[in-house]
Design a protein around this motif. Sequence first.
Motif, PDB file in Angstrom:
ATOM      1  N   HIS A 178      -1.136  10.085   8.701  1.00 15.60           N
ATOM      2  CA  HIS A 178      -0.475   8.983   9.407  1.00 15.60           C
ATOM      3  C   HIS A 178       0.645   8.332   8.621  1.00 15.60           C
ATOM      4  CE1 HIS A 178      -3.984   8.107  12.462  1.00 15.60           C
ATOM      5  NE2 HIS A 178      -3.545   9.342  12.505  1.00 15.60           N
ATOM      6  N   ASN A 179       0.786   8.682   7.331  1.00 14.55           N
ATOM      7  CA  ASN A 179       2.014   8.264   6.624  1.00 14.55           C
ATOM      8  C   ASN A 179       2.312   9.221   5.461  1.00 14.55           C
ATOM      9  OD1 ASN A 179       0.320   7.390   4.521  1.00 14.55           O
ATOM     10  ND2 ASN A 179       1.330   5.412   4.278  1.00 14.55           N
TER      11      ASN A 179
ATOM     12  N   ASP B 134       6.456  -5.354  12.726  1.00 15.57           N
ATOM     13  CA  ASP B 134       5.892  -4.057  12.331  1.00 15.57           C
ATOM     14  C   ASP B 134       4.652  -3.689  13.149  1.00 15.57           C
ATOM     15  OD1 ASP B 134       4.587  -1.943  10.975  1.00 15.57           O
ATOM     16  OD2 ASP B 134       3.857  -3.300   9.439  1.00 15.57           O
ATOM     17  N   ARG B 135       3.571  -4.472  13.049  1.00 18.29           N
ATOM     18  CA  ARG B 135       2.343  -4.151  13.782  1.00 18.29           C
ATOM     19  C   ARG B 135       2.019  -5.263  14.782  1.00 18.29           C
ATOM     20  NH1 ARG B 135      -1.723  -2.173   8.885  1.00 18.29           N
ATOM     21  NH2 ARG B 135      -0.301  -0.635   7.980  1.00 18.29           N
TER      22      ARG B 135
ATOM     23  N   ASP C 266       6.797   8.351   8.683  1.00 16.39           N
ATOM     24  CA  ASP C 266       7.527   7.360   7.874  1.00 16.39           C
ATOM     25  C   ASP C 266       8.921   7.847   7.490  1.00 16.39           C
ATOM     26  OD1 ASP C 266       5.660   5.338   7.928  1.00 16.39           O
ATOM     27  OD2 ASP C 266       5.086   5.458   5.824  1.00 16.39           O
TER      28      ASP C 266
ATOM     29  N   TRP D  72       6.622   2.771   2.327  1.00 11.69           N
ATOM     30  CA  TRP D  72       7.132   2.110   3.536  1.00 11.69           C
ATOM     31  C   TRP D  72       7.036   0.598   3.373  1.00 11.69           C
ATOM     32  CZ3 TRP D  72       6.226  -1.429   7.222  1.00 11.69           C
ATOM     33  CH2 TRP D  72       6.915  -1.321   8.428  1.00 11.69           C
ATOM     34  N   ARG D  73       5.881   0.148   2.920  1.00 13.18           N
ATOM     35  CA  ARG D  73       5.633  -1.295   2.801  1.00 13.18           C
ATOM     36  C   ARG D  73       6.573  -1.920   1.785  1.00 13.18           C
ATOM     37  NH1 ARG D  73       3.899  -3.745   6.677  1.00 13.18           N
ATOM     38  NH2 ARG D  73       2.383  -2.075   6.935  1.00 13.18           N
TER      39      ARG D  73
ATOM     40  N   PHE E 227       4.355   3.382  17.881  1.00 10.14           N
ATOM     41  CA  PHE E 227       3.521   4.281  17.067  1.00 10.14           C
ATOM     42  C   PHE E 227       2.921   5.429  17.890  1.00 10.14           C
ATOM     43  CE2 PHE E 227       2.669   0.080  14.786  1.00 10.14           C
ATOM     44  CZ  PHE E 227       3.647   0.288  13.828  1.00 10.14           C
TER      45      PHE E 227
ATOM     46  N   PHE F 286      -3.687   4.557   4.260  1.00  8.80           N
ATOM     47  CA  PHE F 286      -2.234   4.555   4.070  1.00  8.80           C
ATOM     48  C   PHE F 286      -1.830   4.631   2.598  1.00  8.80           C
ATOM     49  CE2 PHE F 286      -1.700   2.349   8.405  1.00  8.80           C
ATOM     50  CZ  PHE F 286      -1.071   3.423   8.983  1.00  8.80           C
TER      51      PHE F 286
ATOM     52  N   GLU G 279       0.784  -1.235   0.000  1.00  7.12           N
ATOM     53  CA  GLU G 279       0.000   0.000   0.000  1.00  7.12           C
ATOM     54  C   GLU G 279       0.814   1.282   0.000  1.00  7.12           C
ATOM     55  OE1 GLU G 279       0.423  -2.023   2.508  1.00  7.12           O
ATOM     56  OE2 GLU G 279       0.790  -0.883   4.323  1.00  7.12           O
ATOM     57  N   SER G 280       2.090   1.194   0.373  1.00  8.14           N
ATOM     58  CA  SER G 280       2.864   2.432   0.559  1.00  8.14           C
ATOM     59  C   SER G 280       4.337   2.213   0.257  1.00  8.14           C
ATOM     60  CB  SER G 280       2.724   2.888   2.019  1.00  8.14           C
ATOM     61  OG  SER G 280       3.281   1.900   2.877  1.00  8.14           O
TER      62      SER G 280
ATOM     63  N   PRO H  85      -0.887   1.115  13.825  1.00 12.70           N
ATOM     64  CA  PRO H  85      -0.309   2.448  13.630  1.00 12.70           C
ATOM     65  C   PRO H  85      -1.362   3.548  13.476  1.00 12.70           C
ATOM     66  CG  PRO H  85       0.080   1.047  11.700  1.00 12.70           C
ATOM     67  CD  PRO H  85      -0.475   0.169  12.774  1.00 12.70           C
TER      68      PRO H  85
ATOM     69  N   CYS I 142       9.602   6.383  10.818  1.00  9.94           N
ATOM     70  CA  CYS I 142       9.234   5.015  11.188  1.00  9.94           C
ATOM     71  C   CYS I 142      10.057   4.106  10.280  1.00  9.94           C
ATOM     72  CB  CYS I 142       7.735   4.792  10.963  1.00  9.94           C
ATOM     73  SG  CYS I 142       7.189   3.115  11.332  1.00  9.94           S
TER      74      CYS I 142
ATOM     75  N   ARG J  93      -1.042   6.239  16.427  1.00  7.82           N
ATOM     76  CA  ARG J  93      -0.579   7.570  16.010  1.00  7.82           C
ATOM     77  C   ARG J  93      -1.647   8.605  16.341  1.00  7.82           C
ATOM     78  NH1 ARG J  93       2.210   5.243  10.449  1.00  7.82           N
ATOM     79  NH2 ARG J  93       4.026   4.407  11.542  1.00  7.82           N
TER      80      ARG J  93
HETATM   81  O1  GYE Z   1       3.608   3.766   8.471  1.00  7.14           O
HETATM   82  C1  GYE Z   1       2.571   2.925   6.496  1.00  7.14           C
HETATM   83  C2  GYE Z   1       2.315   1.528   6.078  1.00  7.14           C
HETATM   84  O2  GYE Z   1       2.653  -0.437   9.661  1.00  7.14           O
HETATM   85  C3  GYE Z   1       4.321   1.127  10.198  1.00  7.14           C
HETATM   86  O3  GYE Z   1       2.041   0.855   7.283  1.00  7.14           O
HETATM   87  C4  GYE Z   1       3.496   0.531   9.136  1.00  7.14           C
HETATM   88  C5  GYE Z   1       2.671   1.523   8.342  1.00  7.14           C
HETATM   89  C6  GYE Z   1       3.442   2.641   7.687  1.00  7.14           C
HETATM   90  O4  GYE Z   1       1.407   1.398   5.082  1.00  7.14           O
HETATM   91  O5  GYE Z   1       3.183   3.669   5.497  1.00  7.14           O
END
Ligand code: GYE
Length: 331
Positions: free
Chosen positions: A236-237, A129-130, A265, A55-56, A148, A211, A52-53, A183, A285, A187
């Motif tokens: 949040h990101n 991570d989570r 992030d 970061w991922r 977080f 995200f 999704e991001s 998160p 993060c 957050r």
């Molecule tokens: O901040 C976000 C990602 O779980 C820390 O998940 C992660 C979060 C992160 O999609 O960008």
Amino acid sequence: MRTQSAPWRAAAVLASVLLVGGVAACGNSDTGGGGTKDDGKITMGFSQVGAESGWRTANTTSIKEAATAAGIELKFDDAQQKQENQIKAIRNYIQQKVDVIAFSPVVESGWDTVLKEAKDADIPVILTDRSVDSADKSLYKTFLGSDFVKEGKLAGEWLVEQKKTASGPVNIVELQGNTGAAPANDRKKGFGEAIAANPNLKIIASQPGDFTRAGGKQVMEQFLKANKKIDVLFAHNDDMGLGALEAITAAGKVPGKDITIITVDAVKDGMQALADGKFNFIAECSPLLGPQLMDLAKKVHAGEEVPTRIETEETTFTTEQAKEALPNRKY
Ligand code: GYE
């Protein structure tokens, strides 16, 4: 309790180790794993949230590279942000009798049944991570990831400092991560607690943007339509913040000036936006959890005791700091 040893220090991400729950949940006395293979190689089943991001993506790369480097056979599944897919993947790994299961839970709740199945099969689980909200801490060996709440708090404290001379209301909109994710919950909590220090700071709208960039853009468009005066965006990101930039610009406003933007992030694109003055502050993060995860898998497989909580160490960035850090940013 074990003290940190050399491999920890060698890990790409510095970690501070907190032993929060006394002795680590003990598995059975033998191998600590359910693997039946005798080739000596550890097999890890990993269930990833999705893609999704930024970061991922960096997190997935870190895990795959670290598995190869550690000589661990990795079975990898992308759950496309769906809990049911993660549960399915974990059940497959149990059936395949992998040695260790690791996963990043898309939401916090609803894991007890499948975690119990893994425990009954004597396959150790590592959360990365989570985390999950299971009351029974014996369902997993350890949780490796960020704090977080602290990230949200650092973001809020920076804003409190910036707005300390504000005499009137400061209107904040918030783009949350996917509903029910650790998160997103944490957050929000940390940020809310920090800004409570100044009653002028008010969250006037708060919605999930999942995200993603698309989510951030779409929800920001709604925020801009519904609210005349928006002073601050807390996303949040980075990705949601980057999506929101498009909506803000399209609405004829200047991001980073008309609207102060704070994200979490510190991935490359986010850091670039910060260096360019479109973002104003990022709470870091780290996604580089792979080396530590593989190290933990080896220890858990060997039946060694590990801390029940391992927290990644992180920092924050202003525009000046982003300019400095950007050339060496790896992700
Ligand atoms: O901040 C976000 C990602 O779980 C820390 O998940 C992660 C979060 C992160 O999609 O960008």
